[in-house]
Motif scaffolding. Structure first.
Motif, PDB file in Angstrom:
ATOM      1  N   GLU A  12       0.863  -1.191   0.000  1.00 51.85           N
ATOM      2  CA  GLU A  12       0.000   0.000   0.000  1.00 51.85           C
ATOM      3  C   GLU A  12       0.893   1.232   0.000  1.00 51.85           C
ATOM      4  OE1 GLU A  12      -2.490   2.727  -0.113  1.00 51.85           O
ATOM      5  OE2 GLU A  12      -3.537   0.826   0.129  1.00 51.85           O
ATOM      6  N   ASP A  56      -2.617  -3.285  -3.170  1.00 52.13           N
ATOM      7  CA  ASP A  56      -3.301  -2.128  -3.736  1.00 52.13           C
ATOM      8  C   ASP A  56      -3.160  -2.168  -5.258  1.00 52.13           C
ATOM      9  OD1 ASP A  56      -4.573   0.322  -4.020  1.00 52.13           O
ATOM     10  OD2 ASP A  56      -2.930   1.499  -3.185  1.00 52.13           O
ATOM     11  N   VAL A  57      -4.065  -1.518  -5.974  1.00 50.88           N
ATOM     12  CA  VAL A  57      -3.991  -1.490  -7.430  1.00 50.88           C
ATOM     13  C   VAL A  57      -3.127  -0.327  -7.908  1.00 50.88           C
ATOM     14  CG1 VAL A  57      -5.312  -1.188  -9.559  1.00 50.88           C
ATOM     15  CG2 VAL A  57      -6.158  -2.707  -7.791  1.00 50.88           C
ATOM     16  N   SER A  86      -8.469  -2.010  -3.191  1.00 52.01           N
ATOM     17  CA  SER A  86      -8.325  -0.849  -4.057  1.00 52.01           C
ATOM     18  C   SER A  86      -9.412   0.188  -3.825  1.00 52.01           C
ATOM     19  CB  SER A  86      -8.388  -1.308  -5.518  1.00 52.01           C
ATOM     20  OG  SER A  86      -8.320  -0.200  -6.384  1.00 52.01           O
ATOM     21  N   TYR A 105     -11.292  -9.217  -4.577  1.00 55.00           N
ATOM     22  CA  TYR A 105     -11.054  -7.829  -4.926  1.00 55.00           C
ATOM     23  C   TYR A 105     -11.973  -7.023  -4.022  1.00 55.00           C
ATOM     24  CZ  TYR A 105     -10.358  -3.611  -7.770  1.00 55.00           C
ATOM     25  OH  TYR A 105     -10.022  -2.362  -8.212  1.00 55.00           O
TER      26      TYR A 105
END
Length: 131
Positions: A12, A56-57, A86, A105
Motif C-alpha cells: 500500500e 493495492d492497485v 483498491s 477484490y
C-alpha cells in the motif's frame, strides 16, 4: 486456526492507510510486513515469504495488476493468495484481477479493516485446513 502466526505482506503506497491496516492486522495477531510499491514486492517476498499478500492497485512504479500478474506467473509465488484492496470500483478492473488469480477484490470504501481481517482468516483456513 494454526498456532503459527499468519504472515501478511501489505502492499500500500498511502502511509495513513498502510498504518491503519498494519495496526488492524497486528491486533488480529498477524505478522505484518509492508511494501509501498510493486517493485519492492519481489524483494520482500524473497526475503520473507508471506502466507497472504494484500495488494493495492494504484501504486507508483509498478502497479498492482502488473504485480499480481508477476506473482501468479512465478512458480515460487504463484500459490500465495492475493487479496486486492483498491479504491477503484471498476468492473473491468475487478474482472481482470480475478482472472489473473486474485482471491478477492475488495473496494476500500466498501470494507472495514475488520472485514479484510476476516478475508485473511478465510484464506488462512485454506492454507491450514486442519486448524
Amino acid at each position: 486456526m494454526s498456532d503459527i502466526p499468519i504472515k501478511v505482506l501489505l502492499v500500500e503506497d498511502d502511509p495513513p492507510i498502510r498504518r491503519m491496516y498494519e495496526n488492524a492486522f497486528e491486533r488480529a495477531g498477524f505478522r505484518v510486513s509492508s511494501a509501498y510499491d510493486g517493485t519492492l514486492v519481489r524483494e520482500t517476498i524473497l526475503n520473507n515469504p508471506p502466507d497472504i499478500v494484500i495488494l493495492d492497485v494504484m501504486m507508483p512504479n509498478f502497479d498492482g495488476i502488473a504485480t499480481l500478474k508477476d506473482l501468479k506467473i512465478n512458480p515460487k509465488t504463484k500459490d500465495i493468495p492475493v487479496i486486492m484492496l483498491s479504491a477503484y470500483d471498476d468492473p473491468e478492473l475487478i474482472k481482470k484481477a480475478l482472472d489473473l488469480g486474485a482471491a478477492y477484490y475488495l473496494v476500500k470504501s466498501n470494507v472495514e479493516p475488520s472485514e479484510v481481517v476476516a478475508m485473511i482468516r478465510l484464506e488462512a483456513a485454506k492454507i491450514w485446513p486442519e486448524a
